[in-house]
Write an enzyme that holds these catalytic residues in place. Structure first.
Site, mmCIF file in Angstrom:
data_model
loop_
_atom_site.group_PDB
_atom_site.id
_atom_site.type_symbol
_atom_site.label_atom_id
_atom_site.label_comp_id
_atom_site.label_asym_id
_atom_site.label_seq_id
_atom_site.Cartn_x
_atom_site.Cartn_y
_atom_site.Cartn_z
ATOM 1 N N ASP A 1 15.487 -3.927 68.683
ATOM 2 C CA ASP A 1 16.242 -4.697 67.482
ATOM 3 C C ASP A 1 16.538 -6.053 68.462
ATOM 4 O OD1 ASP A 1 17.545 -5.726 65.554
ATOM 5 O OD2 ASP A 1 19.225 -4.216 65.741
ATOM 6 N N ASP B 1 12.206 -8.293 62.683
ATOM 7 C CA ASP B 1 13.107 -8.209 63.984
ATOM 8 C C ASP B 1 13.382 -7.149 64.509
ATOM 9 O OD1 ASP B 1 14.671 -7.453 62.271
ATOM 10 O OD2 ASP B 1 16.217 -9.178 63.067
ATOM 11 N N GLU B 2 12.609 -6.052 64.074
ATOM 12 C CA GLU B 2 12.744 -4.488 64.420
ATOM 13 C C GLU B 2 11.683 -3.668 64.244
ATOM 14 O OE1 GLU B 2 15.813 -1.100 63.024
ATOM 15 O OE2 GLU B 2 15.733 -3.044 61.944
#
Length: 441
Positions: free
Chosen positions: A5, A100-101
């Site tokens: 993350d 973003d993960e």
């Protein structure tokens, strides 16, 4: 399983590309009165700013000097692609959850899965990500399942690394708040609190029958398994979302439109968050409902522009419900958004309707930024936007209004740069692509 993350991702990219903002509070999202915060830097979070908060509330909480910027999704996407490429070097099974993960199946990559080996792998990955992205950091969790990997990545943010050893899942999991588990939103948490369940350990002490009675068959069984760290979900590589939705099945048929409206608000909030997290927005809002006799209906409305604003999604879904009616009772309700595109153009990044000056920060403008007598404002410019001036070079929009645009001329590889104020219609000033943070050879 490994879960990555990236930390305060949008804000981190802004601080990388704008050296004058490093170490300062940064809020990315809607810069106008109706806007919503997409991401707040950790400096801004210290003052209470957070995702999904109205920009107006974030401005009230944050100090003078906080930068409020519109989103630059091309820059975020480019940085994300670099990170996802590093993850694919670890394993053929990488599942991006949002921009973003992502999850990574380390076993499929043939790695040594001992605690020492995966700890070293996690440290090395974090170093490589920071080097490849110009300093963007990520938090890593590694565990025996998606559940444990994701929880691990959240425990020591920012820039954290948590490895949950096999057999140590319950020792880590049970002291945590029950809201740590996916699927325990505010409504479920309130019901659990009413029966004395505040931690995951409290939840694990409840029988399957108790949880089914409390939360319904599917949800109750899911909570029962998660409280015991039972999660056999596999990594599904590179799946591309065509829509984002959330639905709930009720223990008993619901007819009260006020209650159903609150359920819609909750689901729209979750859908909006997932859209923002993945940097997508959508044009079509869909309401799904299943009546008492198992008849399933869908109703939808297509907007002129994409949105990821949960308030707008909820308003449309409520209107669709009012049109469809709840006669006889509803046993299932769902809210979804489709027709996805990369850029949010709705209320999340809304601007004010007037021509009042708009600046990235609440600082006093430099002496040469005092506006000239009012001229028509040029709506091409927005705080944070990448620009290039034929004489001054590359920079970003610091503020605009009253026929002027104020630009800070700097980039990811420069020192903090000077601020200059120009006519909004200066022919030498043009929008530009995001700057490259990688030094040239």
């Amino acid at each position: 399983m490994l879960h990555l993350d990236l930390d305060a991702f949008f804000a981190a990219v802004e601080q990388r590309d704008k050296p004058s903002l490093r170490g300062r509070p940064v809020v990315v999202g809607g810069v106008g009165g109706r806007g919503v915060v997409a991401t707040a830097s950790y400096e801004a979070r210290a003052y209470g700013a957070r995702s999904a908060m109205s920009t107006a509330e974030a401005r009230r909480r944050c100090p003078s000097g906080t930068a409020f910027l519109g989103g630059r999704f091309a820059a975020y996407r480019r940085t994300s692609e670099v990170v996802m490429g590093l993850l694919r070097e670890l394993s053929p099974l990488v599942e991006p959850v949002s921009i973003d993960e992502a999850y990574v199946d380390l076993a499929a990559g043939g790695h040594d899965l001992s605690v020492a080996a995966v700890t070293e792998l996690g440290r090395d990955l974090k170093v490589r990500i920071a080097a490849a992205t110009g300093g963007v950091t990520g938090s890593v969790g590694i565990g025996s399942s998606k559940l444990m990997a994701k929880i691990g990545s959240e425990l020591q943010k920012p820039d954290g690394l948590v490895v949950v050893p096999p057999g140590g899942e319950l020792e880590l999991l049970h002291p945590l708040s029950v809201t740590t588990l996916g699927g325990v939103g505010p409504a479920t948490a309130e019901r659990l609190h009413q029966v004395g369940v505040k931690t995951v350990g409290d939840l694990a002490a409840k029988s399957l029958a108790d949880l089914v009675a409390l939360a319904g068959r599917a949800h109750g069984a899911g909570l029962y398994a998660l409280a015991r760290a039972e999660d056999d979900r596999a990594v599904v590589p590179d799946r591309e979302a065509k829509s984002v939705s959330h639905e709930e099945t009720f223990e008993r048929d619901l007819t009260d439109l006020a209650v159903l409206g609150r359920e819609i608000d909750s689901m729209a909030g979750r859908v909006g968050k997932r859209l923002r997290d993945s940097a997508f927005s959508g044009r079509t809002v869909t309401l799904k409902l299943r009546r008492y006799d198992f008849t399933t209906l869908t109703r939808s409305q297509t907007l002129p522009q994409p949105t990821d604003d949960p308030r707008q999604i909820a308003t449309i879904a409520r209107r669709l419900l009012a049109d469809a009616g709840a006669e006889g009772g509803l046993r299932l309700l769902g809210v979804g958004v489709s027709g996805l595109s990369l850029y949010a153009q709705g209320d999340l990044f809304a601007e004010d309707d007037d021509d009042a000056p708009m600046t990235a920060t609440e600082e006093t403008a430099p002496e040469d930024a005092v506006p000239e007598p009012p001229l028509p404002a040029d709506k091409r410019w927005w705080p944070g936007q990448d620009v290039r001036h034929e004489e001054q070079g590359a920079g970003w929009v610091w503020g605009r209004g009253l026929g002027r645009v104020t630009v800070r001329f700097e980039g990811p590889l420069t020192t903090p740069g000077p601020v200059r104020t120009l006519a909004a219609d200066d022919p030498l000033l043009q929008p530009a692509d995001p700057p490259d943070w990688r030094p040239t050879a």
